[in-house]
Design a protein around this motif. Sequence first.
Motif, PDB file in Angstrom:
ATOM      1  N   GLY A  74       0.783  -1.222   0.000  1.00  0.00           N
ATOM      2  CA  GLY A  74       0.000   0.000   0.000  1.00  0.00           C
ATOM      3  C   GLY A  74       0.816   1.273   0.000  1.00  0.00           C
ATOM      4  N   GLU A  75       2.081   1.186  -0.428  1.00  0.00           N
ATOM      5  CA  GLU A  75       2.907   2.387  -0.413  1.00  0.00           C
ATOM      6  C   GLU A  75       2.420   3.390  -1.446  1.00  0.00           C
ATOM      7  OE1 GLU A  75       7.346   4.066  -1.400  1.00  0.00           O
ATOM      8  OE2 GLU A  75       6.883   1.943  -1.710  1.00  0.00           O
ATOM      9  N   LEU A  76       2.471   4.669  -1.108  1.00  0.00           N
ATOM     10  CA  LEU A  76       2.129   5.744  -2.028  1.00  0.00           C
ATOM     11  C   LEU A  76       3.276   6.736  -2.074  1.00  0.00           C
ATOM     12  CD1 LEU A  76      -0.307   6.870  -3.751  1.00  0.00           C
ATOM     13  CD2 LEU A  76      -0.746   8.368  -1.799  1.00  0.00           C
ATOM     14  N   ARG A  77       3.648   7.167  -3.270  1.00  0.00           N
ATOM     15  CA  ARG A  77       4.649   8.220  -3.460  1.00  0.00           C
ATOM     16  C   ARG A  77       3.934   9.411  -4.072  1.00  0.00           C
ATOM     17  NH1 ARG A  77       9.925   5.534  -3.364  1.00  0.00           N
ATOM     18  NH2 ARG A  77      10.888   7.372  -4.274  1.00  0.00           N
ATOM     19  N   TYR A  78       4.217  10.613  -3.557  1.00  0.00           N
ATOM     20  CA  TYR A  78       3.439  11.766  -3.975  1.00  0.00           C
ATOM     21  C   TYR A  78       4.234  13.050  -3.792  1.00  0.00           C
ATOM     22  CZ  TYR A  78       2.567  11.919   1.078  1.00  0.00           C
ATOM     23  OH  TYR A  78       2.714  11.951   2.448  1.00  0.00           O
ATOM     24  N   ILE A  79       3.727  14.118  -4.394  1.00  0.00           N
ATOM     25  CA  ILE A  79       4.289  15.450  -4.245  1.00  0.00           C
ATOM     26  C   ILE A  79       3.378  16.260  -3.334  1.00  0.00           C
ATOM     27  CG2 ILE A  79       4.764  17.624  -5.447  1.00  0.00           C
ATOM     28  CD1 ILE A  79       5.594  15.997  -7.879  1.00  0.00           C
ATOM     29  N   VAL A  80       3.981  17.008  -2.405  1.00  0.00           N
ATOM     30  CA  VAL A  80       3.239  17.878  -1.490  1.00  0.00           C
ATOM     31  C   VAL A  80       3.412  19.330  -1.932  1.00  0.00           C
ATOM     32  CG1 VAL A  80       3.021  18.705   0.893  1.00  0.00           C
ATOM     33  CG2 VAL A  80       3.561  16.299   0.438  1.00  0.00           C
ATOM     34  N   PHE A  81       2.321  20.079  -1.919  1.00  0.00           N
ATOM     35  CA  PHE A  81       2.368  21.513  -2.162  1.00  0.00           C
ATOM     36  C   PHE A  81       2.127  22.245  -0.843  1.00  0.00           C
ATOM     37  CE2 PHE A  81       0.955  19.610  -6.149  1.00  0.00           C
ATOM     38  CZ  PHE A  81       1.786  20.225  -7.078  1.00  0.00           C
ATOM     39  N   ASN A  82       3.063  23.078  -0.441  1.00  0.00           N
ATOM     40  CA  ASN A  82       2.838  23.932   0.722  1.00  0.00           C
ATOM     41  C   ASN A  82       1.903  25.055   0.285  1.00  0.00           C
ATOM     42  OD1 ASN A  82       3.201  26.234   2.603  1.00  0.00           O
ATOM     43  ND2 ASN A  82       4.736  24.907   3.544  1.00  0.00           N
ATOM     44  N   MET A  83       0.706  25.072   0.846  1.00  0.00           N
ATOM     45  CA  MET A  83      -0.335  25.982   0.370  1.00  0.00           C
ATOM     46  C   MET A  83       0.022  27.447   0.603  1.00  0.00           C
ATOM     47  SD  MET A  83      -2.302  23.583  -0.725  1.00  0.00           S
ATOM     48  CE  MET A  83      -4.013  24.034  -0.969  1.00  0.00           C
ATOM     49  N   ASN A  84       0.939  27.710   1.525  1.00  0.00           N
ATOM     50  CA  ASN A  84       1.347  29.091   1.813  1.00  0.00           C
ATOM     51  C   ASN A  84       2.535  29.547   0.983  1.00  0.00           C
ATOM     52  OD1 ASN A  84      -0.682  29.157   3.689  1.00  0.00           O
ATOM     53  ND2 ASN A  84       0.641  29.263   5.479  1.00  0.00           N
ATOM     54  N   LEU A 133      -6.539   9.423   3.720  1.00  0.00           N
ATOM     55  CA  LEU A 133      -7.305  10.657   3.593  1.00  0.00           C
ATOM     56  C   LEU A 133      -7.157  11.546   4.826  1.00  0.00           C
ATOM     57  CD1 LEU A 133     -10.555   9.127   2.019  1.00  0.00           C
ATOM     58  CD2 LEU A 133      -8.650  10.245   0.827  1.00  0.00           C
ATOM     59  N   THR A 134      -7.557  11.045   5.990  1.00  0.00           N
ATOM     60  CA  THR A 134      -7.533  11.868   7.205  1.00  0.00           C
ATOM     61  C   THR A 134      -6.138  12.382   7.554  1.00  0.00           C
ATOM     62  OG1 THR A 134      -9.520  10.834   8.096  1.00  0.00           O
ATOM     63  CG2 THR A 134      -8.032  11.879   9.676  1.00  0.00           C
ATOM     64  N   PRO A 135      -5.076  11.549   7.512  1.00  0.00           N
ATOM     65  CA  PRO A 135      -3.748  12.087   7.871  1.00  0.00           C
ATOM     66  C   PRO A 135      -3.253  13.188   6.935  1.00  0.00           C
ATOM     67  CG  PRO A 135      -3.755   9.687   7.946  1.00  0.00           C
ATOM     68  CD  PRO A 135      -5.024  10.101   7.274  1.00  0.00           C
ATOM     69  N   PHE A 136      -3.831  13.289   5.730  1.00  0.00           N
ATOM     70  CA  PHE A 136      -3.379  14.267   4.746  1.00  0.00           C
ATOM     71  C   PHE A 136      -4.247  15.518   4.705  1.00  0.00           C
ATOM     72  CE2 PHE A 136      -1.894  10.165   3.382  1.00  0.00           C
ATOM     73  CZ  PHE A 136      -0.618  10.409   2.910  1.00  0.00           C
ATOM     74  N   TYR A 137      -5.544  15.358   4.965  1.00  0.00           N
ATOM     75  CA  TYR A 137      -6.474  16.432   4.663  1.00  0.00           C
ATOM     76  C   TYR A 137      -7.250  16.964   5.859  1.00  0.00           C
ATOM     77  CZ  TYR A 137      -5.542  14.261   0.145  1.00  0.00           C
ATOM     78  OH  TYR A 137      -4.918  13.723  -0.946  1.00  0.00           O
ATOM     79  N   ALA A 138      -7.121  16.349   7.011  1.00  0.00           N
ATOM     80  CA  ALA A 138      -7.796  16.850   8.207  1.00  0.00           C
ATOM     81  C   ALA A 138      -7.006  18.019   8.800  1.00  0.00           C
ATOM     82  CB  ALA A 138      -7.933  15.735   9.241  1.00  0.00           C
ATOM     83  N   PRO A 139      -7.632  18.841   9.637  1.00  0.00           N
ATOM     84  CA  PRO A 139      -6.862  19.863  10.358  1.00  0.00           C
ATOM     85  C   PRO A 139      -5.741  19.214  11.177  1.00  0.00           C
ATOM     86  CG  PRO A 139      -9.223  20.236  10.603  1.00  0.00           C
ATOM     87  CD  PRO A 139      -9.070  18.893   9.945  1.00  0.00           C
ATOM     88  N   ASN A 140      -4.646  19.924  11.361  1.00  0.00           N
ATOM     89  CA  ASN A 140      -3.493  19.405  12.091  1.00  0.00           C
ATOM     90  C   ASN A 140      -2.975  18.118  11.458  1.00  0.00           C
ATOM     91  OD1 ASN A 140      -1.543  19.320  14.196  1.00  0.00           O
ATOM     92  ND2 ASN A 140      -2.815  17.939  15.380  1.00  0.00           N
ATOM     93  N   ASN A 141      -2.958  18.094  10.116  1.00  0.00           N
ATOM     94  CA  ASN A 141      -2.596  16.856   9.432  1.00  0.00           C
ATOM     95  C   ASN A 141      -1.093  16.609   9.451  1.00  0.00           C
ATOM     96  OD1 ASN A 141      -1.372  18.116   6.953  1.00  0.00           O
ATOM     97  ND2 ASN A 141      -3.467  18.879   6.701  1.00  0.00           N
ATOM     98  N   PHE A 142      -0.734  15.384   9.163  1.00  0.00           N
ATOM     99  CA  PHE A 142       0.657  14.947   9.187  1.00  0.00           C
ATOM    100  C   PHE A 142       1.505  15.713   8.181  1.00  0.00           C
ATOM    101  CE2 PHE A 142       3.431  12.201   6.564  1.00  0.00           C
ATOM    102  CZ  PHE A 142       4.506  12.091   7.423  1.00  0.00           C
ATOM    103  N   VAL A 143       0.922  16.058   7.041  1.00  0.00           N
ATOM    104  CA  VAL A 143       1.697  16.680   5.983  1.00  0.00           C
ATOM    105  C   VAL A 143       2.189  18.058   6.414  1.00  0.00           C
ATOM    106  CG1 VAL A 143       1.671  17.406   3.574  1.00  0.00           C
ATOM    107  CG2 VAL A 143       0.382  15.391   4.265  1.00  0.00           C
ATOM    108  N   GLY A 144       1.385  18.796   7.180  1.00  0.00           N
ATOM    109  CA  GLY A 144       1.800  20.099   7.676  1.00  0.00           C
ATOM    110  C   GLY A 144       1.957  21.136   6.583  1.00  0.00           C
ATOM    111  N   ASN A 145       1.108  21.061   5.541  1.00  0.00           N
ATOM    112  CA  ASN A 145       1.233  21.974   4.394  1.00  0.00           C
ATOM    113  C   ASN A 145       0.168  23.068   4.391  1.00  0.00           C
ATOM    114  OD1 ASN A 145      -0.937  20.287   3.790  1.00  0.00           O
ATOM    115  ND2 ASN A 145      -0.477  20.228   1.600  1.00  0.00           N
TER     116      ASN A 145
END
Length: 518
Positions: free
Chosen positions: A269-279, A429-441
């Motif tokens: 179930g590994e996923l590789r992805y690009i993160v965009f810092n929204m700020n 979904l939740t770790p990426f898109y919820a408030p205080n998410n792991f991604v921190g973007n």
Amino acid sequence: MAGLALVAVAGCGAGRTTGGGGGTGLVIGTTDKIFSLDPAAAYDQGSYVPETQIYQHLMNFAPGATTPTPDAAQQCSFTTPTTYSCTLKPGLKFANGDPLTATSVKFTFDRMVKINDPNGPASLLGNLDHTDATNDSTVVFTLKNPNDQTFPQVLATEAGPIVDDKVFPADKLLDDDAVAKSKGYSGPYTITSYDKNKLVEYQANPGYNGILGKPKTATVSEKYYASSDNLKLDIQNGNIDVAYRSLSPTDLDSLSKDGKVAVHSGAGGELRYIVFNMNTMPGNNPDQKLAIRKAVASSIDRDALAAQVYKGTYQPAYSPVPQGYPGAIEPFKTVYGDKPNKDAAVKFLSDAGVQTPVTLNLQYNPDHYGSSSSEEYAAIKNQLESTGLFKVNLQSTEWVTYNKQRVQDAYPVYQLGWFPDFPDADDYLTPFYAPNNFVGNHFQDPTITAQLTAEATEPDKDKRLAIIEQIQTEMAQNFISTLPLLSGKAIAVSTKSVQGVDSTLDPSTKFRFSVLSK
């Protein structure tokens, strides 16, 4: 903090606790890195491998299982829609002899939430309101939202390792040497020697009383490599018994033809992805930033990355939820196509008034996600620049620094990988898109937050899957805070004499030393 995420490690040690070496038992080789042995600080696969060996959970996944069952607990169940109660097994002790009680469990979860380390897994406990120890053997979790379909699984994740309240400080992290020496853990193994990211030696814990049972091998060593070339050479020559994370696709192809070793693969179930810092990503306003993200999504050739860089060991990913998970769809293919579309990218940018070429400062990690990351991100740079719409400044940083800086707004656009905490679409979904998410973007949207809550608390399976599909579509069409690229399996290589590897390459992504033998 989870596949093939072929992870390379430089060996910066943190001091030995006892002597090193040891020629008995099993020897595991890896190029991964330990970020921290303190569960409150670590949300990465390199740290979770040693955590899996030394810590016990209330609930855990047996090898091959997709549903958690009691580990330190005797039984766990919902007593009301918002209260989840666990009764501990009698007589539990940490490896140092301290009693493991409901007070220890309450301390563990209170501490995780209080510290809330940006690199830790506290975001998994977003639905936890508070924890109570009603007596020495009973712990009760009160949840913010009722009917949480994921909470029993969360207890079996990186958020759930039980720590000794007499050893770990309540409001700060414990350094690795202190964790190793104190033995404030109760899992299948104890650490007998700790030389961080060089050599860690384990001994079976005779006091362990949990779902994994007595380890099949009493002594295990994990050796850390700076180069996957040396890892490959040692598994070929029989100097180690298992190589787990990380060998290059070329190495794996070569080893699959070597009669002295066996290449094992399983659901990862590994996923590789690009993160965009929204700020901090480029763009003068939110509309321009979204247009740039859409243009990038229209310009990436995932098939080329999978075939040319990873030799088919990864597959193109068109959703934050990998295919095979209930509720997974492919909205990025629907919205942006499965091939690069320059005309669409041009229109996104021009409609938003974005001047081209857009300068992208793109950061990647050369060691944690494998030696092929350099080739992967060079290919991404070429794909984006070949459109004439982007100028990519490609930069790299080693993992220990990278993992700290990424949550400090240091990288406008950057690489991450993910191994699931538990086998459910919510964990993508939740770790990426919820408030205080792991991604921190800095992504947060009230509609998405409400949908995440709805899917996690919907007991009707069909209705829940429909909400999960809706979230994927919304993120692809209207947000793209992360851009999925590739998905992969869990892979390990062993000598022919080793048994049990296949049983631990399962959707839980827990690599369990206790099931291995030779």
